[in-house]
Design an enzyme around this catalytic site. Sequence first.
Site, PDB file in Angstrom:
ATOM      1  N   GLU A  13      -4.332 -14.351 -10.351  1.00 34.98           N
ATOM      2  CA  GLU A  13      -5.464 -13.470 -10.009  1.00 34.98           C
ATOM      3  C   GLU A  13      -6.165 -12.924 -11.249  1.00 34.98           C
ATOM      4  OE1 GLU A  13      -4.630 -10.722  -6.847  1.00 34.98           O
ATOM      5  OE2 GLU A  13      -3.043 -11.967  -6.012  1.00 34.98           O
ATOM      6  N   GLU A  25       2.867  -6.993  -3.927  1.00 33.21           N
ATOM      7  CA  GLU A  25       2.507  -5.581  -4.115  1.00 33.21           C
ATOM      8  C   GLU A  25       3.395  -4.597  -3.354  1.00 33.21           C
ATOM      9  OE1 GLU A  25      -1.700  -5.616  -3.166  1.00 33.21           O
ATOM     10  OE2 GLU A  25      -2.027  -7.308  -4.492  1.00 33.21           O
TER      11      GLU A  25
HETATM   12  O1  G3I Z   1     -14.126 -13.573   6.626  1.00 32.42           O
HETATM   13  C1  G3I Z   1     -14.707 -12.311   7.036  1.00 32.42           C
HETATM   14  C2  G3I Z   1     -16.057 -12.527   7.610  1.00 32.42           C
HETATM   15  O2  G3I Z   1     -15.933 -13.288   8.800  1.00 32.42           O
HETATM   16  C3  G3I Z   1     -16.696 -11.168   7.880  1.00 32.42           C
HETATM   17  O3  G3I Z   1     -17.986 -11.341   8.335  1.00 32.42           O
HETATM   18  C4  G3I Z   1     -16.727 -10.317   6.596  1.00 32.42           C
HETATM   19  C5  G3I Z   1     -17.273  -8.905   6.851  1.00 32.42           C
HETATM   20  O4  G3I Z   1     -16.761  -7.977   5.910  1.00 32.42           O
HETATM   21  O5  G3I Z   1     -15.411 -10.186   6.153  1.00 32.42           O
HETATM   22  C6  G3I Z   1     -14.819 -11.428   5.824  1.00 32.42           C
HETATM   23  O6  G3I Z   1     -13.527 -11.204   5.384  1.00 32.42           O
HETATM   24  C7  G3I Z   1     -13.403 -10.644   4.093  1.00 32.42           C
HETATM   25  C8  G3I Z   1     -12.588 -11.616   3.257  1.00 32.42           C
HETATM   26  O7  G3I Z   1     -12.294 -11.043   2.004  1.00 32.42           O
HETATM   27  C9  G3I Z   1     -13.307 -12.945   3.026  1.00 32.42           C
HETATM   28  O8  G3I Z   1     -14.458 -12.731   2.276  1.00 32.42           O
HETATM   29  C10 G3I Z   1     -12.668  -9.319   4.223  1.00 32.42           C
HETATM   30  O9  G3I Z   1     -13.489  -8.378   4.874  1.00 32.42           O
HETATM   31  C11 G3I Z   1     -12.288  -8.800   2.848  1.00 32.42           C
HETATM   32  O10 G3I Z   1     -11.451  -7.656   2.987  1.00 32.42           O
HETATM   33  C12 G3I Z   1     -11.512  -9.866   2.111  1.00 32.42           C
HETATM   34  O11 G3I Z   1     -11.232  -9.387   0.810  1.00 32.42           O
HETATM   35  C13 G3I Z   1     -10.195 -10.050   0.139  1.00 32.42           C
HETATM   36  C14 G3I Z   1      -9.095  -9.040  -0.189  1.00 32.42           C
HETATM   37  O12 G3I Z   1      -8.092  -9.659  -0.986  1.00 32.42           O
HETATM   38  C15 G3I Z   1      -8.413  -8.539   1.072  1.00 32.42           C
HETATM   39  O13 G3I Z   1      -7.734  -9.572   1.709  1.00 32.42           O
HETATM   40  C16 G3I Z   1     -10.742 -10.646  -1.134  1.00 32.42           C
HETATM   41  O14 G3I Z   1     -11.649 -11.697  -0.807  1.00 32.42           O
HETATM   42  C17 G3I Z   1      -9.615 -11.201  -1.989  1.00 32.42           C
HETATM   43  O15 G3I Z   1     -10.127 -11.595  -3.248  1.00 32.42           O
HETATM   44  C18 G3I Z   1      -8.567 -10.121  -2.220  1.00 32.42           C
HETATM   45  O16 G3I Z   1      -7.491 -10.703  -2.920  1.00 32.42           O
HETATM   46  C19 G3I Z   1      -6.394  -9.814  -3.241  1.00 32.42           C
HETATM   47  C20 G3I Z   1      -5.134 -10.637  -3.291  1.00 32.42           C
HETATM   48  O17 G3I Z   1      -4.963 -11.322  -2.077  1.00 32.42           O
HETATM   49  C21 G3I Z   1      -3.922  -9.758  -3.582  1.00 32.42           C
HETATM   50  N1  G3I Z   1      -4.116  -9.010  -4.808  1.00 32.42           N
HETATM   51  C22 G3I Z   1      -5.323  -8.246  -4.876  1.00 32.42           C
HETATM   52  C23 G3I Z   1      -6.533  -9.134  -4.612  1.00 32.42           C
HETATM   53  C24 G3I Z   1      -7.795  -8.363  -4.749  1.00 32.42           C
HETATM   54  O18 G3I Z   1      -7.837  -7.351  -3.763  1.00 32.42           O
END
Ligand code: G3I
Length: 375
Positions: free
Chosen positions: A265, A160
């Site tokens: 994705e 990205e």
């Molecule tokens: O693991 C922590 C947990 O310990 C905590 O209690 C909780 C509280 O919010 O957060 C958890 O982490 C979250 C993580 O996902 C695991 O569930 C993060 O807050 C959350 O921001 C994270 O979101 C991910 C996001 O990327 C940001 O990294 C999504 O699961 C994931 O599907 C998404 O994937 C991205 C690709 O990598 C890149 N392209 C876009 C795509 C969608 O945004």
Amino acid sequence: MMKRFNYLFILLIFLLSSCASNKVQEKETLKSALDGKFYIGAALNADQIEGKDEAGLRVLKEQFNSIVAENCMKSVNIHPEEGKFDFTLPDKFVELGEANNMFIIGHTLIWHSQLAEWFCVDEQGNNVTPEVLKERMKNHIHTIVSRYKGRIKGWDVVNEAILDNGEWRQSKFYEILGEEFMELAFQYAHEADPDAELYYNDYNEWHAGKREAIVKMIQSFKEKGIRMDAIGMQGHIGMEYPSLEEYEASILAFSNAGVKVMITELDLSALPTPDRNVGAAVEASFEYKKEINPYPDGLPEEVSKKWNDRMASFFQLFLKHQDKVKRVTMWGVADGDSWKNDWPVKGRTDYPLLFDRNHQPKEVVQTIKNLALRN
Ligand code: G3I
């Protein structure tokens, strides 16, 4: 009389054979039906990697032959402090893939989002010099890629970096190093594992500006002799966008520029979008309102049919271009796992994947198998 008998006999044979062929197709799994066309993958979350989600793992092992780490290899998780790596989940992820003979993808080496806080700044919070950032990128990429050398087969090297209008995203990497950061990332990854496939991965690549910028980047990499195997086309799509034609135009443009295409994705939201241009920008967030969470208890028949038809039409497109598309990866195994339930509005109930909340295949799974066996 004889003629009528003949007709009935032929009809009976036809019914028996079509029944038998349906039975064969039911026995097929996604990965067996798509074998020889493209890999069919899924992103894995921590519960799956740690073996806690048994139902999800059952579906994964039965239906998919490729995996990608949804979160555990992002710099904030794998390299939270300078020089301090956490390989606990990534190691298990790779072992799981190997134990099940899967094509393993690493995600993602350089990304402005979920970026470890220390990565681009000094102790005072000021941007580091270009030399320091190059050294940090090199160390980060070399350490991770060489740990899984020969085991992780393909890397989302940069994620990205380009905006929908084709301009560079003003990330810290760009701010400090300019365009060079992209080439450097690919060079470092190639040094660490010369056999690994290397990808640029982005969303909204059906936007003309982004498509053109990516084509230019592919051409420039080719001229400079820098390895880039494929473009990852994130498939965070909705019921109304993009059109199949827009998506196809990008598959063709990237392939014509000389690289393979990975559909990465993939998820199809069944819910109304508060902004169709939001792409997959993680930071986007809209206020929850009941009317934009219309199906908390399940999809009405009519919506479900539309959803299944639209997902089928995308797979039909991928099969049409099976000479260009080498992998289709779903962004999760079953609906309950999907990030779409909390994005871009927290607390909704979405239905974006191929398996429902009870891990049952949706109608489209059989359709994909039928299409694959015919195309
Ligand atoms: O693991 C922590 C947990 O310990 C905590 O209690 C909780 C509280 O919010 O957060 C958890 O982490 C979250 C993580 O996902 C695991 O569930 C993060 O807050 C959350 O921001 C994270 O979101 C991910 C996001 O990327 C940001 O990294 C999504 O699961 C994931 O599907 C998404 O994937 C991205 C690709 O990598 C890149 N392209 C876009 C795509 C969608 O945004």
